[in-house]
Design a protein around this motif. Structure first.
Motif, PDB file in Angstrom:
ATOM      1  N   SER A 180       0.820  -1.214   0.000  1.00 19.48           N
ATOM      2  CA  SER A 180       0.000   0.000   0.000  1.00 19.48           C
ATOM      3  C   SER A 180       0.852   1.262   0.000  1.00 19.48           C
ATOM      4  O   SER A 180       0.389   2.323  -0.426  1.00 19.48           O
ATOM      5  CB  SER A 180      -0.930   0.003   1.222  1.00 19.48           C
ATOM      6  N   SER A 181       2.098   1.154   0.457  1.00 15.08           N
ATOM      7  CA  SER A 181       3.012   2.305   0.445  1.00 15.08           C
ATOM      8  C   SER A 181       3.850   2.342  -0.816  1.00 15.08           C
ATOM      9  O   SER A 181       4.689   3.244  -0.975  1.00 15.08           O
ATOM     10  CB  SER A 181       3.938   2.261   1.669  1.00 15.08           C
ATOM     11  N   GLY A 182       3.642   1.405  -1.725  1.00 17.61           N
ATOM     12  CA  GLY A 182       4.385   1.375  -2.980  1.00 17.61           C
ATOM     13  C   GLY A 182       5.859   1.073  -2.793  1.00 17.61           C
ATOM     14  O   GLY A 182       6.700   1.568  -3.557  1.00 17.61           O
ATOM     15  N   VAL A 183       6.191   0.246  -1.784  1.00 19.94           N
ATOM     16  CA  VAL A 183       7.590  -0.074  -1.487  1.00 19.94           C
ATOM     17  C   VAL A 183       7.953  -1.409  -2.127  1.00 19.94           C
ATOM     18  O   VAL A 183       7.235  -2.410  -1.978  1.00 19.94           O
ATOM     19  CB  VAL A 183       7.826  -0.141   0.036  1.00 19.94           C
ATOM     20  N   ILE A 184       9.055  -1.406  -2.860  1.00 23.29           N
ATOM     21  CA  ILE A 184       9.582  -2.634  -3.473  1.00 23.29           C
ATOM     22  C   ILE A 184      10.664  -3.198  -2.550  1.00 23.29           C
ATOM     23  O   ILE A 184      11.587  -2.480  -2.152  1.00 23.29           O
ATOM     24  CB  ILE A 184      10.176  -2.340  -4.863  1.00 23.29           C
ATOM     25  N   VAL A 185      10.545  -4.465  -2.216  1.00 19.72           N
ATOM     26  CA  VAL A 185      11.523  -5.103  -1.325  1.00 19.72           C
ATOM     27  C   VAL A 185      12.392  -6.055  -2.135  1.00 19.72           C
ATOM     28  O   VAL A 185      11.879  -6.927  -2.849  1.00 19.72           O
ATOM     29  CB  VAL A 185      10.835  -5.864  -0.177  1.00 19.72           C
ATOM     30  N   GLU A 186      13.695  -5.868  -2.049  1.00 20.69           N
ATOM     31  CA  GLU A 186      14.655  -6.765  -2.697  1.00 20.69           C
ATOM     32  C   GLU A 186      15.389  -7.545  -1.614  1.00 20.69           C
ATOM     33  O   GLU A 186      15.791  -6.988  -0.591  1.00 20.69           O
ATOM     34  CB  GLU A 186      15.671  -5.960  -3.517  1.00 20.69           C
TER      35      GLU A 186
END
Length: 644
Positions: A367-373
């Motif tokens: 929902s916060s538009g965060v991409i996790v790598e």
């Protein structure tokens, strides 16, 4: 006169009225190291100095004929220094008026006086030492007990009286073993004392030991003990310094309790911030479960299914199962984080731990538009940690990174989680970085301080990073802040490598096959939820068990009282009306103790304090709802182990 002086013991001289020597015996000449020619006819001042000359001249003036005076003290003997001399001075002759001179008998007591003075000083020094010792011992905060080689108490200071409850009179002369040594330790004490007296070798002397001691009221207290050999003469003496650890242990327990409370407070704060996301994460798969379940019902209601319809039904069943499993994982992660329990370390794979944290935070991140790598190299060793605590640390750090990224305006929002082994250090490094605004250098030194926060009031507790660092350091690791290569913040965790096989977290991992027909066994299912009881019956039946069902603890008692039901195991809910699980278990222990060891509990109430206390008290195996066929197979295999 010459005959009298020459035969005297000690020094003897005759002085005329001019204080000239007219006679000196051999002892006197030997004492001053001179000959007759050096002394006779010469004044006292020329031989022994002016001071002594003046003394004798005064005597010659004052002494009446035949009178004597005795004097003793330190006298200046000129080049011979100060001497301690005893003298008898007599006017001679007794009938001369005035006398023609004085006879002086003297003894040099200097060496004797020096020895007396030395002895006096030693006695005074010893008295001072004893007085100092008494002050130190009597005012010491620690208990001090001195015993001889026979174990008899010869000193018992006021602190010992306070700690152990014996008066000094009661303690003095008593055997130390009978006073403060617990019965279980007395044999070891006697053997240790005997061995030391015979060999001079001890594993106890000079060591700091923690053990229990006996009080006058019969109670045991924890103490810290140091024993020293204080022998100073023929009698062997041993001093024991003892510190009552009761208050320290209580303080440690209170500190641990406060730390756990702070830990739990931070967990609950994190859970509160995740509630909206968890609700959304649950609603999505629940919508899938409900929708596909209704579609299945409609299709089955339309009559016999074709092959195509059967395949469609199978696909929908798989989707229902996957969605239900997703719900179960979310609930289990939430419960694991909320649960308060003792620290339990085991070897855990870091990718699995991070994956669970990201599952819990998936909605917030999306929902916060965060991409996790993520970047976990192959062969990464497991870490030796309490999974719940490190999971909380990872959740805290990812939440912080996500909140920091919300302040970023343009561009993508990224969090990178990467691990690497630290070869040679026995550690694994985990870095959590973001490409957000970063942390200003002016506050970096304060971000781990308790209650320091840069978040708006009401959105942060200020203890998250402090608790996280405390948890990591308690594991023998470190948590530090660094600057990310992307310009944001980077938190670096170092944790020790595990030494055993990573745990699965849910018991035996292999699937248990159905029980062979020749070995069919009987299981009693107790649950007030009819659908749950039927599901448990179906799962146990598919494993080859015969099943009886009861809707409450009272109903289960009635079944068992009706006859000899040949039970191999019991699966029981904890919270039920008309007789709950703990009450039924206590009844089993009294009436059917052989079954009390073959009961397991299936519950969704593991967060309840009463349920937690009961499970800890009973030690019975337990699985949480929702459960799978594998869960039921594992617990039934455990309960029926050893049956033939």
């Amino acid at each position: 006169m010459q005959t009298c002086l020459g035969g005297s013991l000690g020094h003897a001289v005759f002085l005329d009225r001019s204080c000239r020597y007219r006679f000196a015996n051999r002892e006197f000449l030997d004492f001053i190291g001179k000959s007759d020619g050096d002394v006779i006819g010469r004044e006292v001042s020329a031989v022994l100095g002016d001071a002594l000359h003046a003394t004798y001249a005064q005597m010659l003036e004052r002494l009446p004929p035949g009178e004597s005076v005795r004097r003793e003290g330190w006298t200046d003997y000129g080049s011979f220094g100060r001497r301690y001399v005893e003298e008898l001075i007599t006017a001679y002759p007794p009938d001369g008026d005035p006398p023609s001179g004085v006879i002086v008998f003297s003894r040099d007591l200097t060496e004797l006086k020096n020895r007396e003075q030395d002895l006096l000083e030693r006695v005074e020094a010893q008295n001072a030492v004893e007085a100092y010792h008494a002050v130190v011992v009597n005012t010491a905060l620690d208990a001090i007990v001195v015993i001889d080689e026979a174990g008899i108490v010869v000193d018992f200071n006021p602190a010992a009286v306070s700690v152990f409850g014996y008066s000094r009179d009661q303690a003095m002369g008593s055997q130390i073993a009978d006073l403060i040594i617990p019965p279980a330790l007395r044999s070891a004490h006697d053997c240790g004392m005997k061995s030391y007296l015979e060999s001079g070798v001890s594993r106890v002397l000079g060591q700091r030991l923690e053990l229990e001691a006996l009080r006058a009221d019969g109670g045991l207290i924890p103490i810290e003990l140091t024993i020293t050999d204080v022998t100073r003469g023929p009698k062997r003496l041993f001093a024991a310094h003892l510190r009552d650890l009761t208050a320290a242990r209580k303080a440690q327990a209170e500190i641990a309790s406060q730390r756990d409370a702070l830990h739990q407070k931070e967990k609950l704060a994190a859970l509160g911030s995740l509630l909206a996301g968890v609700a959304h994460e649950l609603n999505n798969p629940l919508s899938i479960v409900m929708g596909h379940a209704m579609m299945l019902r409609e299709k089955l209601a339309n009559g016999p299914s074709s092959l195509t319809q059967s395949e469609d039904l199978a696909k929908r069943s798989v989707k229902i199962e996957e969605a239900a499993n997703r719900c179960a994982r979310i609930v289990r992660s939430f419960l694991d984080m909320a649960r308060q329990r003792k620290t339990e370390r085991q070897a855990i794979l870091l990718p699995d731990l991070v994956g669970k944290a990201l599952d819990l935070l998936s909605y917030n991140l999306q929902s916060s538009g965060v991409i996790v790598e993520t970047d976990f190299p192959g062969g990464l060793p497991p870490i030796w940690v309490d999974g719940d605590q490190i999971h909380q640390v990872v959740v805290n750090l990812v939440i912080n990174a996500c909140q920091a990224l919300e302040e970023k305006g343009d561009g993508d929002r990224r969090i990178r989680i990467a691990a690497e082994p630290l070869i040679g250090a026995g550690m694994v490094l985990l870095g959590i970085s973001d490409n957000g605004p970063g942390i200003p250098a002016s506050i970096r030194s304060r971000i781990f301080d308790p209650y320091f926060t840069t978040k708006p009031q009401g959105t942060g507790t200020g203890i998250g990073l402090a608790v996280s660092r405390g948890l990591i350091e308690a594991h023998g690791g470190t948590l530090d802040i660094d600057e990310a290569s992307t310009g944001g913040a980077r938190f670096v965790i170092r944790l020790p490598v595990g030494e055993s096989t990573p745990g699965t977290g849910d018991g035996v991992s292999s699937r248990v096959e159905a029980v062979p027909a020749a070995a069919r066994r009987h299981v009693l299912v107790i649950d007030d939820e009819t659908d749950i009881a039927e599901l448990l019956s179906d799962m146990a039946g598919s494993l080859g068990f015969d099943v009886s069902v009861a809707g409450s603890g009272q109903a289960a008692k009635a079944l068992l009282e009706q006859g000899d039901l040949p039970l191999s195991a019991i699966l029981c809910d904890i919270r039920m009306p008309n007789g709950d699980g703990p009450a039924f278990y206590d009844w089993l222990r009294e009436t059917r103790p052989e079954l009390a060891t073959r009961i397991g509990f299936v519950t969704g109430d593991t967060l309840g304090p009463a349920a937690g206390r009961f499970l800890a008290r009973s030690g019975c195996p337990m699985i949480e709802k929702p459960f799978t066929p594998d869960d039921i197979a594992r617990i039934l295999t455990s309960l029926t182990a050893g049956l033939t």
